[in-house]
Design a protein around this motif. Structure first.
Motif, short mmCIF file in Angstrom:
data_model
loop_
_atom_site.label_atom_id
_atom_site.label_comp_id
_atom_site.label_asym_id
_atom_site.label_seq_id
_atom_site.Cartn_x
_atom_site.Cartn_y
_atom_site.Cartn_z
N UNK A 131 0.82 -1.21 0.00
CA UNK A 131 0.00 0.00 0.00
C UNK A 131 0.86 1.26 0.00
N UNK A 132 2.08 1.15 -0.47
CA UNK A 132 2.88 2.36 -0.67
C UNK A 132 2.37 3.09 -1.90
N UNK A 133 2.65 4.39 -1.98
CA UNK A 133 2.19 5.17 -3.12
C UNK A 133 2.74 4.62 -4.43
N UNK A 134 4.00 4.19 -4.43
CA UNK A 134 4.60 3.66 -5.66
C UNK A 134 3.93 2.37 -6.09
N UNK A 135 3.69 1.46 -5.13
CA UNK A 135 3.06 0.19 -5.48
C UNK A 135 1.63 0.40 -5.97
N UNK A 136 0.92 1.31 -5.32
CA UNK A 136 -0.46 1.58 -5.73
C UNK A 136 -0.50 2.25 -7.11
N UNK A 137 0.49 3.08 -7.40
CA UNK A 137 0.57 3.67 -8.73
C UNK A 137 0.77 2.59 -9.79
N UNK A 138 1.58 1.57 -9.48
CA UNK A 138 1.76 0.46 -10.42
C UNK A 138 0.46 -0.30 -10.63
N UNK A 139 -0.31 -0.48 -9.55
CA UNK A 139 -1.61 -1.15 -9.67
C UNK A 139 -2.55 -0.38 -10.60
N UNK A 140 -2.56 0.94 -10.45
CA UNK A 140 -3.42 1.78 -11.29
C UNK A 140 -2.93 1.74 -12.74
N UNK A 141 -1.61 1.76 -12.93
CA UNK A 141 -1.06 1.68 -14.29
C UNK A 141 -1.51 0.41 -14.99
N UNK A 142 -1.47 -0.71 -14.27
CA UNK A 142 -1.90 -1.98 -14.85
C UNK A 142 -3.39 -1.96 -15.19
#
Length: 373
Positions: free
Chosen positions: A236-247
């Motif tokens: 739930x880090x901002x970077x990991x969540x950004x990757x989830x949204x990108x996918x």
């Protein structure tokens, strides 16, 4: 924290108001349409730069006036801070802090913090997802004012991306590459917002359960779950969540182009409220729905208190909506707050636990109850 003085010029139905306030309970009594809610709306506006009643600023300016001025003297730890807001529909609002201009109104966020209870709160349970998103976003901005800028940037990128999507079906490959760039911006900002929302929700869960147990006669378990438009992983880090949204954006690209609208991002998410095994929306009774809404506000108050600096509590005509038992329980929970501002149509609606200063509001005038009598 409390508001020591409220000054209004051409705000709603008030040409001018100068009102001294004290810590403790202050009750504004008046029939509907006389202006009592306008007073507490102004206090809330100083804290959030928004109204709990209308989505735009134009109704805040008195008829035939071109702008409204809202000033509040805020006391925190014996130190005074003067917030001044100039509201001009159709133009950028301006703000001053301690009589010095600030670069943007958002710079005054955090000086005053409020938690407001109002009849509109029933929409937190029964209304659309945007009401619950706004509740969560306003709370996280109150705790971390810098997130106001993140929200504004997200809204700007979302508008630009939606504009491009509307023409993407007939666009060239170059235009679609431009969409890739907007995807990157949207995902990054989404990650920041999602991280803040999920962290705030995690802190809220036990506080909501505790508050619900206090205000409700039932023992149903309240649950808050975040429903995202993206498939969120365990990180739930901002970077990991950004990757989830990108996918998710990549997966739904064709559908977004076909429909001409952004289908992924925090603007499409929801906070699902449940009582026991069932969603509160559609299953909870009227009384249960009110208990959930009150629990959300009380939890927000407790969370802000835990950060340091007790917020001002505003109860806008809420007691008329509650049965006698919920009135007493709510009043007992908030009576000890540093400052409580209450509006009511009749004195009998206000529980006796909330004794304090009383003002009568009529025809845009505010008078102390003793003088009005």
């Amino acid at each position: 924290m409390y508001v020591a003085h409220l000054s209004l010029t051409d705000f709603r139905n008030y040409a001018t108001v100068e009102l001294d306030l004290q810590p403790g309970v202050t009750v504004f009594l008046g029939q509907n349409g006389q202006g009592k809610t306008n007073l507490v709306e102004a206090v809330g506006y100083l804290a959030t730069l928004g109204s709990h009643r209308v989505p735009h600023d134009a109704p805040l300016v008195r008829a035939d006036a071109t702008r409204a001025i809202v000033r509040g003297d805020v006391v925190r730890d014996a130190r005074h801070a003067l917030i001044e807001l100039e509201v001009t529909p159709g133009r950028a609002n301006r703000a001053r802090l301690n009589r010095s201009p600030v670069s943007r109104p958002g710079d005054v966020l955090g000086v005053l913090r409020t938690v407001l209870f109002a009849p509109e709160d029933l929409a937190l349970v029964k209304g659309d997802p945007d009401t619950r998103r706004r509740f969560l976003d306003e709370l996280m901005v109150a705790r971390a004012p810098r997130l106001s800028g993140v929200r504004q940037d997200y809204d700007r990128v979302l508008r630009q991306r939606n504009t491009l999507l509307k023409t993407a079906a007939q666009a060239s490959s170059g235009a679609l590459r431009t969409l890739d760039a907007w995807d990157s911006h949207l995902a990054r900002l989404s990650g920041e917002l999602l991280a803040a929302r999920l962290a705030t929700l995690e802190l809220l869960r036990p506080l909501v359960a505790k508050a619900y147990a206090h205000v409700s006669p039932t023992q149903e378990e309240v649950r808050l779950d975040y429903r995202s438009s993206a498939d969120l992983g365990d990180q739930v880090t901002a970077a990991a969540l950004a990757d989830d949204v990108t996918a998710a954006l990549a997966e739904r690209r064709d559908e977004e182009v076909r429909r001409g609208v952004s289908l992924v991002g925090p603007h499409r998410d929801d906070v699902v409220l449940s009582l026991g095994e069932f969603p509160a929306k559609g299953y909870a009774s009227h009384g249960e729905s009110w208990s959930v809404a009150l629990a959300l506000r009380l939890a927000a108050y407790d969370l802000l208190c835990s950060d340091g600096g007790e917020p001002v509590l505003i109860l806008d005509d809420v007691f008329a909506e509650l049965d006698a038992g919920r009135r007493r329980r709510l009043a007992g929970l908030v009576a000890g707050a540093e400052q409580v501002l209450v509006t009511a149509a009749v004195a009998e609606d206000v529980p006796e636990q909330l004794a304090g200063a009383r003002y009568v509001v009529a025809d845009g005038r505010v008078e102390h109850a003793d003088r009005a009598a």
